[in-house]
Design a protein around this motif. Structure first.
Motif, PDB file in Angstrom:
ATOM      1  N   ARG A  34       0.843  -1.203   0.000  1.00  0.00           N
ATOM      2  CA  ARG A  34       0.000   0.000   0.000  1.00  0.00           C
ATOM      3  C   ARG A  34       0.872   1.244   0.000  1.00  0.00           C
ATOM      4  N   PRO A  35       0.360   2.374  -0.498  1.00  0.00           N
ATOM      5  CA  PRO A  35       1.102   3.636  -0.423  1.00  0.00           C
ATOM      6  C   PRO A  35       1.310   4.061   1.029  1.00  0.00           C
ATOM      7  N   GLU A  36       2.441   4.729   1.299  1.00  0.00           N
ATOM      8  CA  GLU A  36       2.711   5.254   2.637  1.00  0.00           C
ATOM      9  C   GLU A  36       3.529   6.538   2.506  1.00  0.00           C
ATOM     10  N   PRO A  37       2.880   7.704   2.634  1.00  0.00           N
ATOM     11  CA  PRO A  37       3.573   8.977   2.422  1.00  0.00           C
ATOM     12  C   PRO A  37       4.695   9.262   3.416  1.00  0.00           C
ATOM     13  N   GLN A  38       4.669   8.615   4.578  1.00  0.00           N
ATOM     14  CA  GLN A  38       5.717   8.850   5.578  1.00  0.00           C
ATOM     15  C   GLN A  38       7.010   8.110   5.251  1.00  0.00           C
ATOM     16  N   ALA A  39       6.953   7.068   4.442  1.00  0.00           N
ATOM     17  CA  ALA A  39       8.118   6.211   4.191  1.00  0.00           C
ATOM     18  C   ALA A  39       8.998   6.821   3.101  1.00  0.00           C
ATOM     19  N   VAL A  40       9.752   7.855   3.466  1.00  0.00           N
ATOM     20  CA  VAL A  40      10.548   8.617   2.491  1.00  0.00           C
ATOM     21  C   VAL A  40      11.931   8.011   2.253  1.00  0.00           C
ATOM     22  N   TRP A  41      12.302   6.997   3.033  1.00  0.00           N
ATOM     23  CA  TRP A  41      13.598   6.341   2.906  1.00  0.00           C
ATOM     24  C   TRP A  41      13.525   5.186   1.899  1.00  0.00           C
ATOM     25  N   SER A  42      14.632   4.506   1.686  1.00  0.00           N
ATOM     26  CA  SER A  42      14.668   3.372   0.758  1.00  0.00           C
ATOM     27  C   SER A  42      14.204   2.093   1.439  1.00  0.00           C
ATOM     28  N   LYS A  43      13.661   1.179   0.655  1.00  0.00           N
ATOM     29  CA  LYS A  43      13.231  -0.112   1.179  1.00  0.00           C
ATOM     30  C   LYS A  43      14.430  -0.920   1.655  1.00  0.00           C
ATOM     31  N   GLN A 275       7.047  -1.224  13.917  1.00  0.00           N
ATOM     32  CA  GLN A 275       8.389  -1.733  13.701  1.00  0.00           C
ATOM     33  C   GLN A 275       8.368  -2.755  12.568  1.00  0.00           C
ATOM     34  N   ALA A 276       9.055  -2.447  11.480  1.00  0.00           N
ATOM     35  CA  ALA A 276       9.117  -3.392  10.369  1.00  0.00           C
ATOM     36  C   ALA A 276      10.065  -4.537  10.699  1.00  0.00           C
ATOM     37  N   THR A 277       9.692  -5.731  10.314  1.00  0.00           N
ATOM     38  CA  THR A 277      10.554  -6.895  10.513  1.00  0.00           C
ATOM     39  C   THR A 277      11.900  -6.699   9.827  1.00  0.00           C
ATOM     40  N   ALA A 278      11.893  -5.988   8.709  1.00  0.00           N
ATOM     41  CA  ALA A 278      13.132  -5.753   7.954  1.00  0.00           C
ATOM     42  C   ALA A 278      13.999  -4.645   8.545  1.00  0.00           C
ATOM     43  N   GLY A 279      13.478  -3.935   9.548  1.00  0.00           N
ATOM     44  CA  GLY A 279      14.325  -2.949  10.219  1.00  0.00           C
ATOM     45  C   GLY A 279      13.769  -1.568  10.463  1.00  0.00           C
ATOM     46  N   PRO A 280      13.190  -0.892   9.457  1.00  0.00           N
ATOM     47  CA  PRO A 280      12.765   0.499   9.671  1.00  0.00           C
ATOM     48  C   PRO A 280      11.611   0.633  10.666  1.00  0.00           C
ATOM     49  N   LYS A 281      11.527   1.822  11.267  1.00  0.00           N
ATOM     50  CA  LYS A 281      10.385   2.201  12.094  1.00  0.00           C
ATOM     51  C   LYS A 281       9.519   3.154  11.267  1.00  0.00           C
ATOM     52  N   LEU A 282       8.202   2.894  11.229  1.00  0.00           N
ATOM     53  CA  LEU A 282       7.280   3.718  10.462  1.00  0.00           C
ATOM     54  C   LEU A 282       6.436   4.557  11.413  1.00  0.00           C
TER      55      LEU A 282
END
Length: 295
Positions: A34-43, A275-282
């Motif tokens: 889904r789109p997420e406008p807050q996620a401005v960093w790389s996957k 908290q994403a399993t892959a690391g980032p905090k949203l």
């Protein structure tokens, strides 16, 4: 101190990864993009991994609407998930809507835990709880499951109908459903001299009441807080104010609460995140909450 809080009890939800203005999430057995406008960093994960993992992806047609694209046409449009903490368990019917939502905001589980925990500690029998801007009813279900006499207020009839489906799915009954403008409802309750032991507010940045009433967060929230405080039972209560607006900070929430209720005790402010399993905090909103128990 400003807190950073994330849900800890979710089994049926997982934020797998987020970045490049998207999020990869698991709801039950269904994985969506889904789109997420807050996620401005790389996957954190590769595009190939996102492609391998997901079942459904939302593609926007405009700023407010879009379509869901399924890898397998047999993937359902509707399905059920459960949330369970140490106090209660509730269930939700999820669905693919044209405006990218599914009928639940999983970061709100932090607030649900606060609601059920406080209700269980109350000495007041069948405490009264008011949920404003209540959407599909996560907080209402939690409050009712914990034993509260619960009133649910939202301006959209279809959303209240969805919340009632979730009540039935959760094996609950007797939530009071109100399709009404939240600010008008609060003012009427103040005139009636009503009080509540718990009040939950999760207002949108913008919104419309059932009769065309206009809501704009920065214009109306101060008036709302001034009225809502008058509805709090003076002896035993809790209040949660949660907002998701890119222009609002937790310090603004703190100022609003202290301005409306100078004698507030046990005030907590902070930010909700997943908290994403892959690391980032949203980051997904700011909150202020407080409680008072009978001595």
């Amino acid at each position: 101190m400003i807190q950073l809080l994330t849900p800890t009890y979710w089994k049926d939800y997982e934020l797998i990864d987020c970045g490049d203005f998207e999020k990869l999430e698991r709801f039950g057995n269904v994985i969506l993009i889904r789109p997420e406008p807050q996620a401005v960093w790389s996957k954190a994960l590769s595009p190939a991994e996102w492609q391998r993992l997901h079942h459904i992806k939302f593609k926007g047609r405009s700023a407010t609407a879009g379509d869901w694209v399924k890898k397998d046409p047999k993937t359902p449009d509707r399905w059920h998930i459960e949330y369970k903490n140490n106090d209660v368990a509730i269930k939700f019917r999820l669905g693919l809507t044209s405006f990218k939502h599914l009928g639940i905001f999983p970061e709100q589980a932090v607030n649900w835990d606060y609601i059920s925990g406080n209700i269980k500690k109350f000495k007041t029998p069948a405490p009264k709880v008011l949920n404003l801007f209540a959407y599909t009813g996560g907080a209402s279900l939690i409050a009712r499951a914990a034993g509260a006499d619960t009133t649910h207020v939202d301006s959209i009839k279809q959303v209240v109908t969805w919340a009632n489906e979730n009540q039935e799915l959760s094996g609950l009954k007797d939530i009071r459903w109100m399709v009404e403008d939240a600010l008008k409802f609060v003012k009427r309750e103040v005139k009636r001299g009503k009080t509540y032991n718990g009040i939950i507010l999760d207002p949108p940045a913008y919104g419309n009441g059932p009769n065309g009433e206009k809501w704009k967060l920065e214009d109306n929230i101060n008036e709302m807080m001034s009225d809502v405080i008058q509805l709090l039972d003076p002896e035993e209560h809790f209040l949660i104010l949660n907002t998701y607006s890119l222009g609002f900070s937790s310090v603004i929430i703190e100022n609003l609460i202290k301005n409306a209720f100078p004698k507030v005790s046990n005030l907590e402010i902070g930010e909700l995140y997943l908290q994403a399993t892959a690391g980032p905090k949203l980051p997904l909103g700011v909150f202020g909450k407080f409680y008072k128990n009978k001595s």
